[in-house]
Design a protein around this motif. Structure first.
Motif, mmCIF file in Angstrom:
data_model
loop_
_atom_site.group_PDB
_atom_site.id
_atom_site.type_symbol
_atom_site.label_atom_id
_atom_site.label_comp_id
_atom_site.label_asym_id
_atom_site.label_seq_id
_atom_site.Cartn_x
_atom_site.Cartn_y
_atom_site.Cartn_z
ATOM 1 N N GLU A 37 0.669 -0.947 -0.226
ATOM 2 C CA GLU A 37 -0.003 -0.441 0.166
ATOM 3 C C GLU A 37 1.058 1.111 0.165
ATOM 4 N N THR A 97 3.450 2.115 -0.911
ATOM 5 C CA THR A 97 4.538 1.577 -2.315
ATOM 6 C C THR A 97 3.601 2.500 -3.255
ATOM 7 N N GLU A 98 2.289 1.992 -3.694
ATOM 8 C CA GLU A 98 1.650 2.568 -3.792
ATOM 9 C C GLU A 98 0.822 4.033 -4.457
ATOM 10 N N GLU A 99 1.539 4.156 -2.259
ATOM 11 C CA GLU A 99 1.654 5.381 -2.450
ATOM 12 C C GLU A 99 2.641 6.602 -2.824
ATOM 13 N N ARG A 150 2.676 6.988 -6.286
ATOM 14 C CA ARG A 150 0.784 8.356 -6.837
ATOM 15 C C ARG A 150 2.680 9.314 -6.341
ATOM 16 N N ARG A 167 8.103 -4.424 -6.677
ATOM 17 C CA ARG A 167 7.641 -3.858 -8.126
ATOM 18 C C ARG A 167 6.809 -4.759 -8.412
ATOM 19 N N VAL A 212 3.296 -4.961 -6.500
ATOM 20 C CA VAL A 212 2.634 -3.851 -6.943
ATOM 21 C C VAL A 212 1.867 -4.394 -8.197
ATOM 22 N N THR A 213 2.429 -4.289 -9.169
ATOM 23 C CA THR A 213 1.942 -4.909 -10.179
ATOM 24 C C THR A 213 0.979 -6.027 -9.971
ATOM 25 N N TRP A 251 -2.340 -5.040 -8.827
ATOM 26 C CA TRP A 251 -3.612 -3.919 -8.930
ATOM 27 C C TRP A 251 -3.876 -4.786 -10.302
ATOM 28 N N MET A 309 -2.020 6.938 -12.890
ATOM 29 C CA MET A 309 -1.911 6.313 -12.002
ATOM 30 C C MET A 309 -1.927 4.686 -13.022
ATOM 31 N N THR A 316 1.304 4.878 -14.641
ATOM 32 C CA THR A 316 2.695 3.763 -13.962
ATOM 33 C C THR A 316 2.396 2.784 -13.641
ATOM 34 N N TYR A 317 1.112 2.147 -13.836
ATOM 35 C CA TYR A 317 1.208 0.487 -13.813
ATOM 36 C C TYR A 317 1.496 0.107 -14.580
#
Lengths: 196, 196
Positions: free
Chosen positions: B15, B17-19, B22, B56, B59-60, B63, B107, B110-111
């Motif tokens: 979470e 890392t997502e922030e 961003r 990473r 996180v991917t 998502w 985002m 980014t993703y």
């Protein structure tokens, strides 16, 4: 005969531009490079193409057109049933793209940059391709082989559903083993969807 | 309670890392930024994710997984016929992608960078999605509604044929008027291809 002694035509300028793009890449190629390659002044080039953008668009269009010149014969081939035309046409489109991407990946990348810059040329190219597909679908409906709510809508759906096999954004997938089987599976499903 | 006082879990790190992604974008986000956001040492982060690449990738994956958590319920919904399930599932996939791309384009970009870096996570995501589609096709065959040479092959064909409506490379097309009609035309053609 020196290059300059020949009549300077739009066609010769486009050919020289392709050569310059090959040597310098899309970011660095200039109209001055093109003029130098032809042994003429850059003013002479601008008499045929008023801006660098117009020249790049013409080069893009020519590259795209090379695909559908070969395809238009297939779309109207009276020696094949509409279903055979459809299969041959979609396969030929895929093979043309495979060749373009595989034989000369650098020029393919160059033209992908040009295509992204020249949305109108790409739109026109796609419109011409879907017109050919529309003719095939309409012939199938007329022959009683296909059921399609509207040939133009169905042609666009066929084009969109086969994007994996002609859209440059998938060029990275085209070398994968199994891509031909994937193509066949999509094509079979679409043809079944068309049949009455 | 300070953030550091909570137990540090993989979930909290993801979470954070997502922030950080961003705020800083995919090129600049570092593990040190993530540790700072959590009020912990970067060694604590590395105890959960051995490398920045592993973090990473996680996180991917998270998502991507957000899409198919919502879809799995549709794939197995006993209150719908297999054809209804198929239509609802493909529409829900398209809508999830549309939302992701439209609500937060930064985002999404980014993703898309992260997805390009993490081929294995993307492959696994696609494998899970096509498994759900395979279940729908198999249910349709079992019910006598669909004819499919092999449910898994057909499921992949359905996924490939609808790429325009879920593949991020088409995100630029999703805002165009008419995209919903294009989706319907492709879906109708595919469903007709599946019916016995």
């Amino acid at each position: 005969m020196s290059p300059a002694a020949e009549t300077l035509t739009a066609e010769r300028i486009i050919e020289a531009t392709e050569e310059v793009l090959r040597r310098h890449g899309p970011a660095k190629a200039t109209v001055v490079d093109v003029a130098r390659a032809l042994g003429v002044s850059h003013g002479s080039v601008y008499r045929h193409f008023r801006t660098k953008a117009a020249l790049r668009e013409a080069v893009t269009k020519r590259w795209l057109d090379r695909t559908h010149d070969a395809l238009s014969g297939l779309a109207a081939d009276p020696g094949r049933t509409p279903e055979e035309r459809l299969r041959a046409w979609l396969r030929a489109l895929f093979e043309a793209k495979l060749r373009k991407a595989g034989d000369d990946p650098e020029m393919f990348a160059t033209y992908s940059v040009l295509a992204a810059e020249n949305g109108a040329a790409v739109e026109q190219h796609i419109a011409e391709l879907t017109e050919q597909l529309t003719a095939i679908v309409a012939a199938g409906v007329a022959a009683g082989d296909f059921a399609a709510p509207g040939p133009a809508v169905t042609a666009r759906a066929l084009f969109h559903a086969t994007g994996r096999f002609h859209d440059p954004c998938y060029a990275g997938e085209w070398k994968r083993p199994g891509i031909q089987d994937e193509f066949d599976a999509v094509l079979d499903l679409l043809v079944r969807g068309l049949r009455r």
